[in-house]
Design an enzyme around this catalytic site. Structure first.
Site, PDB file in Angstrom:
ATOM      1  N   GLU A 134       0.955  -1.083  -0.126  1.00 31.69           N
ATOM      2  CA  GLU A 134       0.011   0.030  -0.141  1.00 31.69           C
ATOM      3  C   GLU A 134       0.777   1.160   0.080  1.00 31.69           C
ATOM      4  OE1 GLU A 134      -1.984  -3.442   1.680  1.00 31.69           O
ATOM      5  OE2 GLU A 134      -0.505  -2.404   2.596  1.00 31.69           O
ATOM      6  N   TYR A 146       7.332   2.293  -8.172  1.00 36.51           N
ATOM      7  CA  TYR A 146       6.702   0.820  -8.077  1.00 36.51           C
ATOM      8  C   TYR A 146       6.260   0.724  -9.365  1.00 36.51           C
ATOM      9  CZ  TYR A 146       6.571   1.916  -3.030  1.00 36.51           C
ATOM     10  OH  TYR A 146       7.001   1.914  -1.570  1.00 36.51           O
TER      11      TYR A 146
END
Length: 176
Positions: A134, A146
């Site tokens: 998260e 990411y």
């Protein structure tokens, strides 16, 4: 009786990755090694720098992760002090990135990428099919990193972060 106390003793180091080892992002010589209970104070200092004085994780949260009976790996990068850390916990066939932070003075140097790649290696060794995490919706830089490493968005978790009630972006990477 021994089972009760097993969690109190540190797990043996992840030997196959050769920790501690020297890494060379840019021109600096840094070392990566597994985090120990004695490092928690330094990890909190990195968090304070990253989160402008706030502490998303407490000492007990770090300790809980480090003594967890679930397969896990927590690494830190250090020179004279710890500059970054990251960790994951394996649940089923998913390696969940629980925490990753790079001191702002060293962001953009490749340390975050390096840590994520090391955690992915650990995930593959443990038969994981996915890696998940998260990230704060406001943290666009981390989201870019990411995505560059192959993570895709899954969902938004409303009011995920306790201190700020900020939403989180749930992301996953499918491991080949």
């Amino acid at each position: 009786m021994l089972k009760k106390f097993k969690a109190l003793f540190p797990k043996p180091p992840f030997k196959s990755a050769g920790y501690p080892k020297r890494i060379y992002p840019g021109h600096a010589a840094w070392f990566v090694r597994e985090v120990t209970n004695d490092d928690i104070k330094a990890l909190l200092a990195v968090e304070r720098n990253v989160y402008h004085g706030k502490l998303p994780w407490t000492k007990s949260a770090f300790l809980s992760e480090l003594i967890s009976p679930l397969p896990h790996l927590y690494l830190c990068v250090e020179a004279e002090a710890i500059l970054a850390f990251g960790g994951c916990r394996i649940i089923g066939n998913d390696a969940h990135i629980t925490n990753i932070a790079v001191d702002p003075d060293f962001q953009g140097s490749g340390i975050g990428t390096f840590l994520l790649q090391e955690l992915e290696h650990f995930a593959k060794k443990n038969g994981c099919l996915t890696m998940s995490l998260e990230v704060r919706l406001s943290n666009r830089d981390a989201q870019r990193l990411y995505r560059k490493l192959g993570y895709v968005s899954r969902a938004i978790k409303t009011a995920y972060y306790d201190q700020t009630n900020e939403d989180a972006l749930d992301m996953v990477k499918y491991i080949d």
